[in-house]
Design a protein around this motif. Structure first.
Motif, PDB file in Angstrom:
ATOM      1  N   ARG A   1       6.972   4.231   0.619  1.00 57.08           N
ATOM      2  CA  ARG A   1       5.497   3.923   0.051  1.00 57.08           C
ATOM      3  C   ARG A   1       4.613   4.393  -0.623  1.00 57.08           C
ATOM      4  NH1 ARG A   1       1.082   6.323   2.787  1.00 57.08           N
ATOM      5  NH2 ARG A   1       2.094   8.090   3.943  1.00 57.08           N
ATOM      6  N   ALA A   2       3.709   4.412  -1.531  1.00 53.00           N
ATOM      7  CA  ALA A   2       2.996   4.681  -2.731  1.00 53.00           C
ATOM      8  C   ALA A   2       1.970   5.666  -2.103  1.00 53.00           C
ATOM      9  CB  ALA A   2       2.792   4.182  -3.537  1.00 53.00           C
TER      10      ALA A   2
ATOM     11  N   ASP B   1       6.550   3.883  -9.521  1.00 47.12           N
ATOM     12  CA  ASP B   1       5.685   4.719 -10.863  1.00 47.12           C
ATOM     13  C   ASP B   1       6.358   6.207  -9.696  1.00 47.12           C
ATOM     14  OD1 ASP B   1       4.785   6.135 -12.751  1.00 47.12           O
ATOM     15  OD2 ASP B   1       2.854   6.070 -11.276  1.00 47.12           O
ATOM     16  N   GLN B   2       6.212   6.094  -8.338  1.00 46.46           N
ATOM     17  CA  GLN B   2       6.656   7.546  -7.695  1.00 46.46           C
ATOM     18  C   GLN B   2       7.770   7.501  -7.903  1.00 46.46           C
ATOM     19  OE1 GLN B   2       3.746   7.704  -3.913  1.00 46.46           O
ATOM     20  NE2 GLN B   2       5.450   7.666  -3.298  1.00 46.46           N
TER      21      GLN B   2
ATOM     22  N   ALA C   1       3.094   0.474  -7.876  1.00 45.08           N
ATOM     23  CA  ALA C   1       3.098   2.165  -8.221  1.00 45.08           C
ATOM     24  C   ALA C   1       4.389   2.997  -7.350  1.00 45.08           C
ATOM     25  CB  ALA C   1       1.271   2.112  -6.754  1.00 45.08           C
ATOM     26  N   LEU C   2       4.819   2.015  -6.369  1.00 44.25           N
ATOM     27  CA  LEU C   2       6.114   2.737  -5.898  1.00 44.25           C
ATOM     28  C   LEU C   2       7.368   3.526  -6.216  1.00 44.25           C
ATOM     29  CD1 LEU C   2       7.617   3.548  -3.560  1.00 44.25           C
ATOM     30  CD2 LEU C   2       8.299   1.633  -2.834  1.00 44.25           C
TER      31      LEU C   2
END
Length: 246
Positions: A189-190, A209-210, A206-207
């Motif tokens: 999870r982000a 990217d992380q 977002a995940l």
């Protein structure tokens, strides 16, 4: 939570998150930052002219990280922020030591310096602290300065350490960087709310990217420390060149 509701909350120092079509136009002409850099160069030139190239290296890297569009990209993508952090510890910090001299930093054992740098680096990747840094300029600069100075102290301690202690200290940094990177990659999870609504324009969740940020720390950061450890050991094991007797 919608993007409209989120926008007023996150006000990063580098400005609002840009989109891919316009991010190259997002330069940060902060007069205070530019004045500080110019002042540091002026003082350095007067007091330690022999270290001018290292001082220019610090200033040039700071311009890339905090004035160029790379600064604004860090508002959009966590992976860009991870590049910033790696540049601080692997580029700016050793250049800073060369620019001001080892005497400017406290004498700590390499073990102590490694623990301090690791603690500070991990602290700023705790979501609550990261979010605060992305919404308050003073906290943002506290992040940048603490990461850089703790890394500079580590580099100073590394130079003072014996060969095996130095190799162990570098490998410890490689491990902690890899663990943090793996945590970001496999979390599922982000974690970072400031990037929850800024990555889609770049074709990433977002995940994702992380996860890219985690790979950057794990592969690039960990690989850099492995290379440094290899150089340390190679120098220690290489036979010293001694003049032959006539």
């Amino acid at each position: 939570m919608t993007t409209t509701a989120q926008a007023p909350l996150w006000q990063p120092y580098c400005g609002a998150a840009p989109d891919p079509a316009h991010w190259l136009a997002h330069w940060n002409w902060d007069p205070v930052l530019l004045a500080v850099l110019a002042g540091m160069l002026g003082v350095g030139f007067v007091m330690a002219r022999a270290r001018a190239w290292s001082q220019l290296g610090v200033a040039a890297t700071m311009l890339v990280l905090f004035v160029s569009p790379l600064c604004a990209l860090g508002s959009a993508l966590f992976v860009a922020r991870s590049v910033h952090h790696l540049a601080l510890v692997l580029v700016v910090a050793p250049l800073l030591v060369a620019a001001v001299g080892q005497a400017a930093f406290p004498k700590l054992s390499l073990t102590g310096a490694t623990v301090i740098q690791t603690a500070i680096f991990w602290l700023w990747h705790v979501p609550a602290f990261y979010e605060r840094a992305m919404s308050a300029d003073l906290v943002f600069w506290a992040m940048q300065l603490s990461i850089t100075i703790s890394a500079a102290i580590w580099w100073t301690s590394l130079r003072r350490a014996g060969t095996m202690e130095a190799a162990a200290g570098v490998l410890a940094q490689m491990v902690q960087m890899g663990v943090l990177g793996a945590l970001l990659v496999f979390a599922g999870r982000a974690f970072y709310a400031p990037h929850a609504h800024t990555t889609a324009a770049w074709g990433l969740s977002a995940l994702e990217d992380q996860q890219l940020a985690g790979l950057m720390m794990w592969v690039v950061g960990g690989g850099a420390y492995l290379l440094i450890a290899t150089v340390v050991l190679w120098r220690a094991l290489a036979p010293s060149a001694e003049p032959r007797s006539a």
